[in-house]
Design a protein around this motif. Structure first.
Motif, PDB file in Angstrom:
ATOM      1  N   PRO A 121       0.800  -1.225   0.000  1.00 18.96           N
ATOM      2  CA  PRO A 121       0.000   0.000   0.000  1.00 18.96           C
ATOM      3  C   PRO A 121       0.837   1.281   0.000  1.00 18.96           C
ATOM      4  O   PRO A 121       0.463   2.260  -0.639  1.00 18.96           O
ATOM      5  N   ILE A 122       2.004   1.254   0.665  1.00 19.94           N
ATOM      6  CA  ILE A 122       2.811   2.469   0.755  1.00 19.94           C
ATOM      7  C   ILE A 122       3.314   2.923  -0.609  1.00 19.94           C
ATOM      8  O   ILE A 122       3.446   4.119  -0.867  1.00 19.94           O
ATOM      9  N   PHE A 145       0.313   4.619  -2.214  1.00 20.60           N
ATOM     10  CA  PHE A 145      -0.005   5.882  -1.560  1.00 20.60           C
ATOM     11  C   PHE A 145       0.997   6.969  -1.965  1.00 20.60           C
ATOM     12  O   PHE A 145       0.608   8.076  -2.338  1.00 20.60           O
ATOM     13  N   THR A 173      -4.504   1.982  -3.155  1.00 19.64           N
ATOM     14  CA  THR A 173      -4.024   1.958  -1.768  1.00 19.64           C
ATOM     15  C   THR A 173      -5.133   1.443  -0.865  1.00 19.64           C
ATOM     16  O   THR A 173      -4.912   0.563  -0.022  1.00 19.64           O
ATOM     17  N   LEU A 174      -6.331   2.000  -1.039  1.00 20.17           N
ATOM     18  CA  LEU A 174      -7.459   1.619  -0.185  1.00 20.17           C
ATOM     19  C   LEU A 174      -7.941   0.195  -0.465  1.00 20.17           C
ATOM     20  O   LEU A 174      -8.450  -0.470   0.440  1.00 20.17           O
ATOM     21  N   ASP A 187      -5.390  -1.629   1.566  1.00 19.95           N
ATOM     22  CA  ASP A 187      -5.468  -1.297   2.999  1.00 19.95           C
ATOM     23  C   ASP A 187      -6.653  -0.361   3.210  1.00 19.95           C
ATOM     24  O   ASP A 187      -6.503   0.862   3.180  1.00 19.95           O
ATOM     25  N   GLN A 206      -8.155   0.730   5.628  1.00 19.63           N
ATOM     26  CA  GLN A 206      -8.079   1.650   6.767  1.00 19.63           C
ATOM     27  C   GLN A 206      -7.011   2.726   6.593  1.00 19.63           C
ATOM     28  O   GLN A 206      -6.780   3.509   7.523  1.00 19.63           O
ATOM     29  N   HIS A 207      -6.366   2.805   5.445  1.00 24.58           N
ATOM     30  CA  HIS A 207      -5.267   3.763   5.228  1.00 24.58           C
ATOM     31  C   HIS A 207      -5.808   5.192   5.292  1.00 24.58           C
ATOM     32  O   HIS A 207      -6.439   5.674   4.356  1.00 24.58           O
ATOM     33  N   GLN A 208      -5.570   5.841   6.417  1.00 25.79           N
ATOM     34  CA  GLN A 208      -6.127   7.173   6.667  1.00 25.79           C
ATOM     35  C   GLN A 208      -5.573   8.220   5.709  1.00 25.79           C
ATOM     36  O   GLN A 208      -6.295   9.102   5.250  1.00 25.79           O
ATOM     37  N   ALA A 216      -4.542   7.856   2.612  1.00 26.32           N
ATOM     38  CA  ALA A 216      -5.158   7.705   1.293  1.00 26.32           C
ATOM     39  C   ALA A 216      -6.590   8.214   1.304  1.00 26.32           C
ATOM     40  O   ALA A 216      -7.030   8.887   0.365  1.00 26.32           O
TER      41      ALA A 216
END
Length: 143
Positions: free
Chosen positions: A94-95, A98, A120-121, A124, A126-128, A130
């Motif tokens: 995900p990084i 993002f 990204t989402l 993940d 829950q990736h705040q 993003a």
């Protein structure tokens, strides 16, 4: 001694010892490149990352770090290229998506940024970061 000098003394000594023991190790080069960038020497950091890349050309974290260093140097074109390559090499991370989305957003490529942030989402939910960046982008476009 001011606290900032204390903060940099130990990492600097540790990184020198690590480089002395394994001067070609890609992960050590990547770590020291991050510290070098934070010290305001992004050109030296890129040299280290290019050396690390020759050791492990398929490592997405090397390209991820290169992208971050290029962004700090205001070199959006090379940042986007490096981050796109990081996504290709590490599509499950995900990084990478993002940071790619953030770089595209910063460069004004909003539709492509939104696609990277959605990826990204997907990886993940829950990736705040993003969620926030995607919401700002959509809001700016009136969507």
């Amino acid at each position: 001694m001011p606290w900032t000098a204390v903060v940099w003394t130990k990492p600097s000594a540790c990184s020198r010892r690590a480089l002395a023991r394994a001067p070609q190790h890609p992960e050590i080069l990547r770590f020291v490149a991050v510290l070098t960038t934070l010290r305001g020497r992004p050109d030296q950091a890129i040299e280290m990352l290019l050396l690390a890349r020759t050791q492990h050309p398929e490592d997405p974290l090397i390209y991820l770090t290169m992208g971050e260093v290029y962004l700090r140097s205001n070199d959006a074109d090379n940042a986007i290229k490096a981050l796109r390559h990081a996504c290709n090499l590490g599509p499950e991370l995900p990084i990478t998506w993002f940071n790619f989305g953030a770089a595209l957003s910063q460069a004004g490529f909003n539709e492509h940024a939104a696609a990277a942030l959605r990826q990204t989402l997907k990886l993940d939910p829950q990736h705040q970061g993003a969620r926030t960046l995607l919401a700002h982008g959509l809001n700016a476009e009136g969507k």
